[in-house]
Design an enzyme around this catalytic site. Structure first.
Site, short mmCIF file in Angstrom:
data_model
loop_
_atom_site.label_atom_id
_atom_site.label_comp_id
_atom_site.label_asym_id
_atom_site.label_seq_id
_atom_site.Cartn_x
_atom_site.Cartn_y
_atom_site.Cartn_z
N GLY A 249 -54.73 8.64 -15.84
CA GLY A 249 -55.54 7.43 -15.81
C GLY A 249 -54.85 6.19 -15.29
N GLY A 293 -53.28 11.95 -11.78
CA GLY A 293 -53.99 12.53 -10.64
C GLY A 293 -54.02 11.51 -9.52
N ARG A 331 -67.42 7.73 -3.63
CA ARG A 331 -66.99 6.81 -4.69
C ARG A 331 -67.75 5.48 -4.66
NH1 ARG A 331 -62.38 4.84 -5.04
NH2 ARG A 331 -62.35 4.65 -7.29
N TYR A 335 -69.53 4.54 -8.00
CA TYR A 335 -68.92 3.49 -8.83
C TYR A 335 -68.93 2.10 -8.20
CZ TYR A 335 -66.35 7.85 -10.06
OH TYR A 335 -65.98 9.13 -10.35
N CYS A 362 -79.17 10.37 4.95
CA CYS A 362 -80.51 9.79 4.80
C CYS A 362 -80.66 9.17 3.42
CB CYS A 362 -81.56 10.86 5.01
SG CYS A 362 -81.34 11.72 6.55
N GLU A 363 -79.84 8.18 3.14
CA GLU A 363 -79.84 7.46 1.87
C GLU A 363 -79.43 6.04 2.19
OE1 GLU A 363 -80.19 8.70 -1.38
OE2 GLU A 363 -80.60 10.68 -0.55
N TYR A 391 -60.14 11.84 -5.36
CA TYR A 391 -61.59 11.86 -5.62
C TYR A 391 -62.40 11.56 -4.36
CZ TYR A 391 -59.51 11.79 -10.21
OH TYR A 391 -58.72 12.09 -11.28
C1 LIG Z 1 -59.28 13.04 -14.74
C2 LIG Z 1 -58.26 13.45 -15.71
C3 LIG Z 1 -56.92 13.21 -15.45
C4 LIG Z 1 -56.42 12.46 -14.25
O1 LIG Z 1 -56.89 11.16 -14.21
P1 LIG Z 1 -56.35 10.14 -13.11
O2 LIG Z 1 -57.11 8.91 -13.37
O3 LIG Z 1 -56.68 10.72 -11.78
O4 LIG Z 1 -54.89 10.00 -13.32
C5 LIG Z 1 -56.01 13.67 -16.37
N1 LIG Z 1 -56.39 14.36 -17.47
C6 LIG Z 1 -57.68 14.60 -17.73
C7 LIG Z 1 -58.04 15.36 -18.94
C8 LIG Z 1 -58.66 14.17 -16.88
O5 LIG Z 1 -59.94 14.41 -17.15
#
Ligand SMILES: *Cc1c(COP(=O)(O)O)cnc(C)c1O
Length: 432
Positions: A249, A293, A331, A335, A362-363, A391
């Site tokens: 996150g 991620g 995205r 969002y 077509c959106e 993503y």
């Molecule tokens: C999406 C997710 C991550 C990675 O999140 P990032 O924001 O891309 O770092 C890690 N663990 C879990 C369980 C997730 O669902």
């Protein structure tokens, strides 16, 4: 200043990534094209690993959350950097195994794993299964018994923390579809069940409070809540859990307005808090797992598009139409995400033209950005959207039967194709 150090401008006034001219890449591989830079991806991996070594005596493991961008080459890079891998589906697991990723370093996630996915995870011998709910816990126990195996699990806990990020990517609060709630006693009940299940070995707990979070405080708070719960479990059951997975996150830079702290700073503060809280509650500091991620790959890629037309509607808006859009990057439509966008072949010209970058589907909502400031643009120009490493490809679709783009990796200043562009034949491959 760019969002990643892998970006620059060359003597032709073209945007470069990893030293390669993006306009030449667009000519060579066609557009839309996603271009990653290997060196900075590896640098990010190493920064995560070294921060655990430096601040937490190496007592942890970094799992790359492969949902951000999963493909064989990305799994190979993570393997060679010594990372673990977080997968959330049979498909991501299959990709990892095909890349010869060591199964014992794989965490299997998901809030509604299918029966066959549970079998696949057990058969592969994944290191940890992260359990989301009671039904699943029982199902894993039964399936492991049938296979005469023991499943090593972590329980996904909702620590009850409201991280300040987009509604759709918050996951730590009680009103979330993910995991067991602490407040209601559901989590403790799950712990007792897991301890009682014969073919389940409860190794520890997991939490993930959301994505694209800049503030370190919610992470610290989550760590404290989890340690307190480990202590409570010890008091009630006599078992001291030794593993704590704090999820991912960590926010990245999409535009100049974003100011993420270095991961080292995050780990320093979280490590201090983990140690202090563990001492306060009289438990051992747990083995810590983290799951970045976005922060590994997000800023280390750009997407290149060719401009087809420019529609100037007086006093209203300028639409710059590109040969991709929500099919390779949903995205914005999901969002309202912000991006830094450039005309890659006009980097030395002023960015004084307000353009709405429109996709080809077509959106009306198929935009990459509304009212972005870019260089004055015309047909045939190359548009570069920065920070599209996470993503984007992983969320791509074939809406309107648009083939998914090709993906290129820059390694030592040279481009190599890592995912082929989809063909029309690929599109009908499963049609009968
Ligand atoms: C999406 C997710 C991550 C990675 O999140 P990032 O924001 O891309 O770092 C890690 N663990 C879990 C369980 C997730 O669902």
């Amino acid at each position: 200043m760019f969002v990643s150090e892998c970006l620059n401008v060359n003597e032709k006034g073209h945007l470069t990534i990893g030293g390669c001219d993006t306009v030449e890449l667009a000519n060579q591989f066609g557009t839309p094209l996603i271009v990653y830079n290997e060196e900075t991806i590896r640098k990010n991996c190493r920064e995560f690993v070294s921060s655990i070594n430096e601040h937490y005596e190496g007592k942890g493991l970094v799992y790359y959350a492969s949902k951000a961008f999963s493909c064989l080459e990305m799994c190979r890079i993570c393997k060679s950097e010594g990372l673990g891998l977080d997968v959330v589906s049979g498909g991501e697991l299959y990709t990892a195994l095909k890349a010869d990723f060591p199964p014992e370093k794989i965490c299997f996630h998901g809030n509604n794993k299918t029966d066959s996915e549970i079998c696949e995870a057990l058969d592969a011998g994944v290191g940890r299964i992260i359990v989301d709910n009671i039904e699943e816990l029982r199902k894993i126990g039964r399936t492991a018994a049938e296979k005469n195996k023991t499943a090593k699990v972590l329980l996904r806990i909702k620590p009850g923390i409201d991280a300040h990020t987009h509604e759709f990517i918050k996951t730590g609060q009680i009103d979330s579809k993910f995991g067991f709630a602490l407040e209601t006693g559901e989590a403790m009940e799950a712990v007792k069940l897991a301890l009682a299940e014969e073919n389940i070995e409860l190794m520890g707990l997991h939490c993930h409070i959301g994505s694209q979070i800049f503030d370190i405080d919610p992470f610290i708070l989550a760590a404290e809540v989890m340690i307190a719960f480990i202590a409570e479990i010890k008091k009630e059951t006599g078992t001291e859990l030794t593993e704590l997975n704090l999820g991912g996150g960590f926010g990245i830079k999409y535009t100049g307005d974003d100011n993420p702290e270095s991961f080292s700073e995050y780990m320093k503060k979280v490590a201090l808090s983990l140690k202090a809280t563990a001492e306060k509650y009289g438990i051992k500091t747990p083995f810590v797992m983290i799951e970045p991620g976005r922060s590994i790959v997000g800023a280390e890629a750009v997407t290149l598009y060719t401009v087809g037309s420019v529609k100037e509607i007086p006093n209203i808006r300028n639409y710059v139409s590109i040969d991709g859009g929500m099919t390779d990057n949903p995205r914005y439509i999901l969002y309202g995400s912000k991006y830094d966008i450039h005309c890659a072949n006009k980097m030395n010209e002023p960015r004084d033209y307000m353009a709405t970058i429109a996709g080809r589907c077509c959106e009306s909502g198929d935009l990459i950005q509304k009212d972005a400031m870019i260089q004055k643009t015309q047909e045939g120009d190359i548009i570069a959207v920065l920070s599209t490493g996470a993503y984007n490809y992983s969320m791509a679709s074939n809406y309107n039967r648009v083939p998914r783009p090709a993906v290129v990796m820059i390694t030592d200043g040279k481009p190599r194709l890592i995912i082929k562009r989809e063909s029309y034949d690929d599109l009908i491959a499963n049609d009968i």
